[in-house]
Scaffold this motif. Structure first.
Motif, PDB file in Angstrom:
ATOM      1  N   LEU A 223       0.812  -1.214   0.000  1.00  0.00           N
ATOM      2  CA  LEU A 223       0.000   0.000   0.000  1.00  0.00           C
ATOM      3  C   LEU A 223       0.849   1.270   0.000  1.00  0.00           C
ATOM      4  O   LEU A 223       0.410   2.314  -0.471  1.00  0.00           O
ATOM      5  N   ILE A 224       2.064   1.179   0.502  1.00  0.00           N
ATOM      6  CA  ILE A 224       2.978   2.327   0.471  1.00  0.00           C
ATOM      7  C   ILE A 224       3.726   2.377  -0.848  1.00  0.00           C
ATOM      8  O   ILE A 224       3.866   3.442  -1.466  1.00  0.00           O
ATOM      9  N   ALA A 225       4.222   1.236  -1.321  1.00  0.00           N
ATOM     10  CA  ALA A 225       5.082   1.203  -2.506  1.00  0.00           C
ATOM     11  C   ALA A 225       4.334   1.538  -3.791  1.00  0.00           C
ATOM     12  O   ALA A 225       4.889   2.186  -4.679  1.00  0.00           O
ATOM     13  N   ALA A 226       3.082   1.126  -3.915  1.00  0.00           N
ATOM     14  CA  ALA A 226       2.341   1.366  -5.159  1.00  0.00           C
ATOM     15  C   ALA A 226       2.135   2.855  -5.439  1.00  0.00           C
ATOM     16  O   ALA A 226       2.458   3.320  -6.539  1.00  0.00           O
ATOM     17  N   PRO A 227       1.644   3.647  -4.498  1.00  0.00           N
ATOM     18  CA  PRO A 227       1.493   5.082  -4.797  1.00  0.00           C
ATOM     19  C   PRO A 227       2.826   5.801  -4.971  1.00  0.00           C
ATOM     20  O   PRO A 227       2.945   6.699  -5.806  1.00  0.00           O
ATOM     21  N   VAL A 228       3.835   5.385  -4.196  1.00  0.00           N
ATOM     22  CA  VAL A 228       5.148   6.041  -4.323  1.00  0.00           C
ATOM     23  C   VAL A 228       5.741   5.771  -5.699  1.00  0.00           C
ATOM     24  O   VAL A 228       6.251   6.683  -6.363  1.00  0.00           O
ATOM     25  N   SER A 229       5.658   4.528  -6.165  1.00  0.00           N
ATOM     26  CA  SER A 229       6.209   4.228  -7.489  1.00  0.00           C
ATOM     27  C   SER A 229       5.398   4.922  -8.579  1.00  0.00           C
ATOM     28  O   SER A 229       5.967   5.407  -9.559  1.00  0.00           O
TER      29      SER A 229
ATOM     30  N   SER B  84       5.310   9.187 -12.619  1.00  0.00           N
ATOM     31  CA  SER B  84       4.505  10.256 -13.224  1.00  0.00           C
ATOM     32  C   SER B  84       5.235  11.589 -13.289  1.00  0.00           C
ATOM     33  O   SER B  84       4.732  12.525 -13.905  1.00  0.00           O
ATOM     34  N   LEU B  85       6.401  11.696 -12.658  1.00  0.00           N
ATOM     35  CA  LEU B  85       7.146  12.953 -12.703  1.00  0.00           C
ATOM     36  C   LEU B  85       7.627  13.213 -14.127  1.00  0.00           C
ATOM     37  O   LEU B  85       8.289  12.358 -14.729  1.00  0.00           O
ATOM     38  N   PRO B  86       7.317  14.387 -14.677  1.00  0.00           N
ATOM     39  CA  PRO B  86       7.628  14.632 -16.096  1.00  0.00           C
ATOM     40  C   PRO B  86       9.118  14.817 -16.393  1.00  0.00           C
ATOM     41  O   PRO B  86       9.557  14.556 -17.502  1.00  0.00           O
ATOM     42  N   ASN B  87       9.908  15.231 -15.416  1.00  0.00           N
ATOM     43  CA  ASN B  87      11.321  15.510 -15.703  1.00  0.00           C
ATOM     44  C   ASN B  87      12.228  14.295 -15.519  1.00  0.00           C
ATOM     45  O   ASN B  87      13.429  14.401 -15.713  1.00  0.00           O
ATOM     46  N   LEU B  88      11.670  13.145 -15.147  1.00  0.00           N
ATOM     47  CA  LEU B  88      12.477  11.940 -14.990  1.00  0.00           C
ATOM     48  C   LEU B  88      12.266  11.009 -16.174  1.00  0.00           C
ATOM     49  O   LEU B  88      11.143  10.787 -16.615  1.00  0.00           O
ATOM     50  N   SER B  89      13.361  10.443 -16.658  1.00  0.00           N
ATOM     51  CA  SER B  89      13.281   9.464 -17.733  1.00  0.00           C
ATOM     52  C   SER B  89      12.748   8.147 -17.168  1.00  0.00           C
ATOM     53  O   SER B  89      13.293   7.609 -16.200  1.00  0.00           O
ATOM     54  N   LYS B  90      11.680   7.661 -17.747  1.00  0.00           N
ATOM     55  CA  LYS B  90      11.067   6.413 -17.265  1.00  0.00           C
ATOM     56  C   LYS B  90      12.035   5.241 -17.384  1.00  0.00           C
ATOM     57  O   LYS B  90      12.091   4.381 -16.518  1.00  0.00           O
ATOM     58  N   ASN B  91      12.829   5.234 -18.462  1.00  0.00           N
ATOM     59  CA  ASN B  91      13.797   4.152 -18.647  1.00  0.00           C
ATOM     60  C   ASN B  91      14.855   4.164 -17.555  1.00  0.00           C
ATOM     61  O   ASN B  91      15.226   3.111 -17.030  1.00  0.00           O
ATOM     62  N   LYS B  92      15.341   5.350 -17.179  1.00  0.00           N
ATOM     63  CA  LYS B  92      16.367   5.431 -16.133  1.00  0.00           C
ATOM     64  C   LYS B  92      15.797   5.058 -14.771  1.00  0.00           C
ATOM     65  O   LYS B  92      16.457   4.388 -13.981  1.00  0.00           O
ATOM     66  N   VAL B  93      14.578   5.489 -14.503  1.00  0.00           N
ATOM     67  CA  VAL B  93      13.945   5.140 -13.228  1.00  0.00           C
ATOM     68  C   VAL B  93      13.761   3.635 -13.134  1.00  0.00           C
ATOM     69  O   VAL B  93      14.073   3.021 -12.106  1.00  0.00           O
ATOM     70  N   LEU B  94      13.272   3.021 -14.189  1.00  0.00           N
ATOM     71  CA  LEU B  94      13.062   1.580 -14.191  1.00  0.00           C
ATOM     72  C   LEU B  94      14.386   0.829 -14.060  1.00  0.00           C
ATOM     73  O   LEU B  94      14.491  -0.138 -13.298  1.00  0.00           O
TER      74      LEU B  94
END
Length: 107
Positions: free
Chosen positions: A69-75, A80-90
């Motif tokens: 319940l904590i990890a799902a909203p945080v991830s 959803s942050l627009p300035n972060l690359s989804k590939n790098k985050v993953l």
């Protein structure tokens, strides 16, 4: 295998437009590998929980629920942050778990 052959093979199972085949196959394999990993880890998780004692099982399940319940909203927020690359985050998320599992196994 040529593109038209792949489209024909996929269209045997589902109705799909040619430009949707790639996304369909990517999502299928992603879901397949997530479920495969889950069913590989499931017996190990259960055996580890049982080895701690049957009286501890309710606490472990509640802890797992709370962490989920904590990890799902945080991830979701991080992705959803627009300035972060989804590939790098993953990639960083995968590396975190890979290093965590490797450090646990080497001890």
């Amino acid at each position: 295998m040529g593109r038209s052959r792949l489209d024909a093979l996929v269209s045997v199972f589902v109705t799909v437009h040619p430009h949707e085949t790639s996304a369909l196959l990517h999502s299928f394999f992603c879901f397949f590998f997530i479920l495969s990993a889950y069913f590989v880890v499931l017996p190990l998780r259960d055996e580890g929980a049982i080895s701690l004692g049957l009286s501890n099982l309710p606490g472990l399940f509640v802890g797992s629920l709370v962490l989920t319940l904590i990890a799902a909203p945080v991830s979701s927020l991080i992705f959803s942050l627009p300035n972060l690359s989804k590939n790098k985050v993953l990639l960083n998320l995968y590396m975190y778990f890979i290093l965590g599992l490797n450090s646990h196994n080497s001890s």
